[in-house]
Design a protein around this motif. Structure first.
Motif, PDB file in Angstrom:
ATOM      1  N   TYR A 110       4.229  32.344  33.909  1.00 49.93           N
ATOM      2  CA  TYR A 110       5.693  32.272  33.880  1.00 49.93           C
ATOM      3  C   TYR A 110       6.331  32.612  35.223  1.00 49.93           C
ATOM      4  O   TYR A 110       7.513  32.358  35.433  1.00 49.93           O
ATOM      5  CB  TYR A 110       6.231  33.253  32.837  1.00 49.93           C
TER       6      TYR A 110
ATOM      7  N   SER B 277      16.055  31.649  34.187  1.00 47.88           N
ATOM      8  CA  SER B 277      15.451  31.895  35.501  1.00 47.88           C
ATOM      9  C   SER B 277      16.378  31.370  36.587  1.00 47.88           C
ATOM     10  O   SER B 277      16.917  30.259  36.482  1.00 47.88           O
ATOM     11  CB  SER B 277      14.096  31.197  35.608  1.00 47.88           C
TER      12      SER B 277
ATOM     13  N   GLY C 123      13.233  31.344  29.065  1.00 50.52           N
ATOM     14  CA  GLY C 123      12.920  30.384  30.128  1.00 50.52           C
ATOM     15  C   GLY C 123      14.130  29.802  30.827  1.00 50.52           C
ATOM     16  O   GLY C 123      14.122  29.614  32.048  1.00 50.52           O
ATOM     17  N   LYS C 124      15.183  29.516  30.077  1.00 50.00           N
ATOM     18  CA  LYS C 124      16.373  28.898  30.664  1.00 50.00           C
ATOM     19  C   LYS C 124      17.035  29.797  31.694  1.00 50.00           C
ATOM     20  O   LYS C 124      17.743  29.310  32.591  1.00 50.00           O
ATOM     21  CB  LYS C 124      17.371  28.568  29.552  1.00 50.00           C
TER      22      LYS C 124
ATOM     23  N   ARG D 103      15.512  27.916  37.842  1.00 48.30           N
ATOM     24  CA  ARG D 103      16.138  26.763  37.185  1.00 48.30           C
ATOM     25  C   ARG D 103      17.544  26.533  37.722  1.00 48.30           C
ATOM     26  O   ARG D 103      17.939  25.399  38.030  1.00 48.30           O
ATOM     27  CB  ARG D 103      16.149  27.009  35.667  1.00 48.30           C
TER      28      ARG D 103
ATOM     29  N   ASP E  40       7.358  29.543  36.553  1.00 50.54           N
ATOM     30  CA  ASP E  40       7.931  28.654  35.533  1.00 50.54           C
ATOM     31  C   ASP E  40       8.210  29.489  34.297  1.00 50.54           C
ATOM     32  O   ASP E  40       7.366  29.638  33.419  1.00 50.54           O
ATOM     33  CB  ASP E  40       6.958  27.516  35.220  1.00 50.54           C
ATOM     34  N   LEU E  41       9.418  30.043  34.222  1.00 46.75           N
ATOM     35  CA  LEU E  41       9.740  30.979  33.147  1.00 46.75           C
ATOM     36  C   LEU E  41       9.703  30.310  31.781  1.00 46.75           C
ATOM     37  O   LEU E  41       9.588  30.986  30.759  1.00 46.75           O
ATOM     38  CB  LEU E  41      11.108  31.616  33.408  1.00 46.75           C
ATOM     39  N   ASP E  42       9.784  28.985  31.744  1.00 52.29           N
ATOM     40  CA  ASP E  42       9.683  28.278  30.465  1.00 52.29           C
ATOM     41  C   ASP E  42       8.337  28.522  29.781  1.00 52.29           C
ATOM     42  O   ASP E  42       8.209  28.327  28.570  1.00 52.29           O
ATOM     43  CB  ASP E  42       9.878  26.769  30.671  1.00 52.29           C
ATOM     44  N   GLN E  43       7.339  28.932  30.567  1.00 51.76           N
ATOM     45  CA  GLN E  43       6.019  29.186  29.981  1.00 51.76           C
ATOM     46  C   GLN E  43       6.052  30.333  28.977  1.00 51.76           C
ATOM     47  O   GLN E  43       5.145  30.471  28.150  1.00 51.76           O
ATOM     48  CB  GLN E  43       5.004  29.488  31.089  1.00 51.76           C
ATOM     49  N   LEU E  44       7.107  31.160  29.033  1.00 46.72           N
ATOM     50  CA  LEU E  44       7.210  32.256  28.072  1.00 46.72           C
ATOM     51  C   LEU E  44       7.326  31.759  26.636  1.00 46.72           C
ATOM     52  O   LEU E  44       7.056  32.507  25.696  1.00 46.72           O
ATOM     53  CB  LEU E  44       8.422  33.137  28.405  1.00 46.72           C
ATOM     54  N   LYS E  45       7.717  30.497  26.463  1.00 43.26           N
ATOM     55  CA  LYS E  45       7.850  29.976  25.097  1.00 43.26           C
ATOM     56  C   LYS E  45       6.511  29.986  24.360  1.00 43.26           C
ATOM     57  O   LYS E  45       6.471  29.945  23.125  1.00 43.26           O
ATOM     58  CB  LYS E  45       8.427  28.565  25.118  1.00 43.26           C
TER      59      LYS E  45
END
Length: 726
Positions: free
Chosen positions: A427, A697, A694-695, A700, A430-435
């Motif tokens: 993450y 960050s 994720g959104k 983004r 790519d903070l979306d990886q937290l999903k």
């Protein structure tokens, strides 16, 4: 059983290789040599550690350089505030800095949210491979240090440079003159600004991992001087870089105005292009508009800057002429599009009429920029539909939304290494990886680990409070950042932090009320350790890095439609605190991402507030109808919390009862009902919140700015230094 890892050992296990400008190199540690002693009047122990800190910082700084393989498009981020905090640990992620990091002073060059957002944005610009420069003021003193003395705020100077700043490098070769006062003459060579007072702007370079950040050095006149000083020096430096570059086209320059404070960049760039470069008006204006973009950060009318004409006439006479001409041409266009609509022309003018004529700096920013954005979706809708409605109707294509974000490097990897280690490292970029965490929301092992990490953070912060605030709290209580005592209920430690501007009487009185309530509650033997009220003295970045990972509950309780976005809410969410809040700012999008059932949402919505504005708000009706509220207000007004001065808080009571434009009482009942909720599966809600971050960050956010406003493409590719193998 093995010994638990320290935070520093956990940080070592978190891989941050691949960050732009931070690779696998031996340099800094290999090149660090025992330093010569400093002569700064320090005690022996601090002096020894400080010597090594400065040696390490200077070595690391020299490695944080950027080398251009070509001339890329460059973005210049203008902000009067950069609330950077400490640099060493943020720069040296993955290394043990425990003995040295406390030597460093917080670089508090800002008042809070605006400056902290700018700091997160610089981190993301560097990490995304953008050729970016942040320009601000290198204040000799940062935001004041706050002391609480007998319950009152006392301000002390923040002499953050008293030992020097090893992260910066003075660049006297690029010193530039900045002009004030004087008069304007029409000469055979054109318009000239003469007989001015000259101040020299000395730039300092402060690198951010991967890229460089240029940072230069109240009465209203001083503030306006500061605002002009930073844009005048910045534009001279931007033009120097432009003329020395290979591209030769203004399309390769983007300037982002962070709120209205750098708005003078618009008339100053016009002055340079017209008076010095001798370009015609139409060409100059085209360059200005295509280059500049404006971020709005507030919907509160009093927070939108307005400067008296008389002040401009004295301090910046040429710029006043230019603003008048910009306004004349702007109003000609308004009249052409809306013939006969004189009221619209009055509303859209850059010059506000009245007893004292003023320049509306937000209107100047909108007219002089090709893009205007809010910082959360609901905020962008409000400025489009109300605050700047006329401008939106005339140029709808200008208006965008860019929801704010935070950098996970500082606000998770650095501040909460235990949690960062447990959830992996994909993450970080790519903070979306937290999903991916959402797949394990029912996993007993993850639930236990998340709860254990939170409890460890709470115990650390409880120890910090006892050491620094001399207050002993129950680490098993709910840490509520922002009942009867004989009834079974969850113990709470309520923590509130913030600084009041030195001249802001109401804010200072609110702080005094908080400390007065704390004095009563914290010494009540019946309440015991089931409730504590703590005011966090001198709240700053370094303290936030300790409290946010420990918090259970985050209070984001602004009246709907008054908070532009907020980023503290995002930091708490990322670190596993649940949110109790209104549908305001970024809370709206947080509820959408995590599910409204995983936040504690209460209170009026924007449409409800608008309806109440129409019919009128009557605080006394709530006071008379709600016994609990009446009792609380009577205790405040009657001296229960200030027995030696019964009328100490009369101004707060009068404001709440008669002049409260935030309509606090209207949300009171819903707030109390929401506080009384006892959700099952608290830690599962925490995991859903973390997994839905994720959104939020800043990577983004900055990617959207780059692609949709600046015309640049972010890159994760590391740009090699000249001595790196190709």
């Amino acid at each position: 059983m093995s010994k638990p890892l320290t935070d520093q050992e956990k940080r070592k296990q978190i891989s941050v290789r691949g960050l732009a400008g931070v690779g696998e190199r031996d340099g800094p540690q290999d090149q660090l040599q025992p330093p010569p002693p400093l002569h700064s009047g320090q005690g022996p122990q601090r002096g020894h550690q400080a010597d090594y800190y400065f040696a390490l910082a200077n070595t690391v700084r020299d490695h944080l350089q950027h080398y251009y393989e070509k001339d890329p498009k460059r973005v210049y981020y203008l902000s009067l505030e950069f609330y950077m905090g400490r640099t060493l640990q943020n720069t040296m992620l993955g290394l043990d800095m425990e003995e040295l990091q406390d030597i460093e002073e917080d670089a508090g060059l800002g008042n809070g949210g605006l400056g902290r957002l700018a700091a997160c944005f610089l981190d993301s610009m560097a990490s995304l491979g953008l050729a970016a420069y942040g320009y601000g003021i290198r204040y000799e003193f940062g935001i004041f240090n706050q002391k609480i003395v007998n319950g009152w705020q006392v301000e002390e100077a923040d002499d953050w440079l008293r030992y020097g700043n090893p992260w910066e490098k003075a660049r006297p070769e690029y010193m530039r003159p900045v002009h004030f006062y004087g008069r304007v003459e029409n000469t055979t060579e054109g318009i000239q600004w003469v007989d001015t007072q000259v101040v020299l702007a000395l730039p300092y370079d402060t690198p951010v991992p991967g890229y460089r950040n240029n940072v230069f050095f109240e009465g209203k006149e001083l503030r306006l001087k500061q605002e002009y000083f930073v844009v005048a020096a910045t534009l001279q430096d931007i033009i120097r870089r432009f003329k020395s570059s290979k591209f030769g086209s203004t399309e390769f320059v983007a300037i982002q105005l962070n709120d209205t404070h750098p708005a003078l960049a618009i008339p100053e760039l016009m002055r340079i292009l017209l008076d010095l470069e001798k370009l015609p008006w139409e060409k100059s204006w085209d360059i200005v508009v295509r280059t500049c973009a404006y971020t709005n950060h507030t919907v509160l009318p009093e927070a939108l800057e307005r400067w008296p004409i008389d002040l401009f006439q004295n301090l910046l006479p040429r710029h006043l002429q230019l603003i008048y001409e910009i306004n004349r041409r702007h109003l000609e266009r308004v009249a052409e599009l809306y013939p006969g609509d004189s009221d619209r022309m009055r509303r859209m003018s850059l010059i506000e009429e009245g007893d004292q004529k003023k320049i509306n700096m937000a209107h100047l920013c909108i007219v002089g920029s090709h893009a205007v954005n809010g910082v959360a979706r609901i905020h962008s809708e409000i400025i489009r539909d109300t605050v700047f409605k006329d401008f939106y109707e005339m140029d709808p294509e200008k208006f965008q939304n860019k929801t704010n974000g935070i950098t996970p490097r500082r606000w998770l990897v650095m501040s909460n290494p235990g949690l960062a280690e447990r959830i992996g490292d994909d993450y970080i970029r790519d903070l979306d990886q937290l999903k991916n965490l959402l797949k394990f929301v029912d996993d007993d092992s993850l639930i236990r680990d998340i709860a254990k990490i939170k409890q460890e953070n709470k115990m650390k912060f409880a120890a910090h409070l006892q050491e620094h605030y001399k207050v002993k709290i129950n680490p098993d209580s709910m840490f509520d950042v922002h009942k009867e005592p004989n009834k079974a209920w969850t113990p709470r430690t309520i923590m509130i932090g913030g600084k009041a501007a030195p001249g802001y009487h109401t804010a200072k009185m609110i702080i005094r009320l908080i400390t007065a309530i704390g004095d009563i509650v914290n010494s009540d033997p019946v309440v015991g350790d089931r409730m504590k009220v703590i005011f966090l003295e001198n709240y700053r970045v370094t303290l936030a890095e300790k409290i946010i990972p420990a918090a259970d509950l985050s209070e984001q309780i602004s009246t709907a439609g008054t908070e532009a976005s907020g980023t503290g809410n995002m930091k708490f969410m990322l670190n596993g605190a649940l949110t109790i809040g209104t549908m305001d700012g970024a809370n709206v999008e947080m509820a959408e991402e995590a599910g409204e059932e995983n936040l504690f949402i209460f209170g009026m919505r924007v449409k409800d507030v608008a309806a109440m504005d129409q019919k009128g708000y009557d605080a006394k009706s709530y006071y008379n109808r709600i016994p609990e509220l009446k009792q609380a207000m009577d205790q405040i007004s009657g001296g229960f919390f200030s027995p030696g001065q019964p009328d100490l808080f009369k101004d707060i009571v009068n404001m709440l009862m008669n002049h409260d434009r935030f309509k606090v009482f209207a949300d009171y009942e819903d707030y109390i009902a929401c506080q009384d909720k006892d959700p099952k599966g608290w830690t599962k809600m925490v995991i859903r919140n973390i997994g839905s971050c994720g959104k939020f960050s800043s990577d983004r956010t900055i990617s959207e700015y780059a692609r949709e406003i600046w015309g640049m493409e972010p890159s994760l590719e590391k740009i090699p230094a000249p001595d790196d193998p190709r």
